[in-house]
Design an enzyme around this catalytic site. Sequence first.
Site, mmCIF file in Angstrom:
data_model
loop_
_atom_site.group_PDB
_atom_site.id
_atom_site.type_symbol
_atom_site.label_atom_id
_atom_site.label_comp_id
_atom_site.label_asym_id
_atom_site.label_seq_id
_atom_site.Cartn_x
_atom_site.Cartn_y
_atom_site.Cartn_z
ATOM 1 N N ASP A 138 -52.912 47.967 6.232
ATOM 2 C CA ASP A 138 -52.344 47.420 7.471
ATOM 3 C C ASP A 138 -50.831 47.333 7.383
ATOM 4 O OD1 ASP A 138 -54.935 46.929 8.293
ATOM 5 O OD2 ASP A 138 -54.927 44.868 7.518
HETATM 6 N N1 URA Z 1 -58.313 44.972 4.217
HETATM 7 C C1 URA Z 1 -57.479 44.484 5.158
HETATM 8 O O1 URA Z 1 -57.820 43.554 5.879
HETATM 9 N N2 URA Z 1 -56.280 45.057 5.292
HETATM 10 C C2 URA Z 1 -55.832 46.063 4.518
HETATM 11 O O2 URA Z 1 -54.707 46.532 4.690
HETATM 12 C C3 URA Z 1 -56.710 46.554 3.532
HETATM 13 C C4 URA Z 1 -57.940 45.986 3.398
#
Ligand code: URA
Length: 243
Positions: free
Chosen positions: A105
């Site tokens: 993310d």
């Molecule tokens: N899980 C999440 O919530 N975000 C990420 O970036 C990776 C795994």
Amino acid sequence: MVEVRLQKYLAECGVASRRKSEELIKSGQVAINGKVVTELGTKVSEKDEVTVEGRLVSQTEQKVYVLLNKPTGYVTTVKDQFGRASVVDLIKEIRERVYPVGRLDYDTSGLLILTNDGELTYHLTHPKHEIEKVYNAFIEGVPTEEEIKRFQEGLKIEDYITSPAKFRIIKKENRNTWVEIVIHEGKNRQVRKMCEAIGHKVIALKRIAIGSIILGNLEEGKWRYMRNEELDALKNFSIELSN
Ligand code: URA
């Protein structure tokens, strides 16, 4: 002459992962010998001229494997609809067109693999047997034993039941908690949703390992090429899966 399916060929040429290549084909961006092909099973051999958006693809590009310590504030897609910075901006020195294996993310930091080896990407992100990923998360509050058990056994996030996962408290800080989480899956914002499902919002999230590859002391925002032994371990994992 050996014939392979078009999406496999595109992945082998480093155009994109096998799944992304399927999307390119379906959306009419791929042509064989000048004719647009949207049929996924179409076979090609080296004697065919394959183009993507008019650009000739070939199997000669060298495969490269890169590890990046992604800072927060970067997207892992090449283009972003909101014009935000992309991890691609952090690896400008690399000549080959590499793309991330899976995603992180915008507000997650840590280990990201980038490569032009679409076949390896395909195996590592295959939904049936994704590789183990380790995260450090800072979460609101302090989870109870009962909540931890729910997390470990699998819980419902939206319309999906998560597979068994690992969850361990590292330390408490003020009223919040640092935890280590290990999951095999890669659903969108999965760790954040799983923590929220047990009542603890994620304050910060960092990926520290993918399979046997460890982020270690690679500085934030910096990248390095994968070592041979790291690549061998990933390839062995991917071979085990295909057997
Ligand atoms: N899980 C999440 O919530 N975000 C990420 O970036 C990776 C795994």
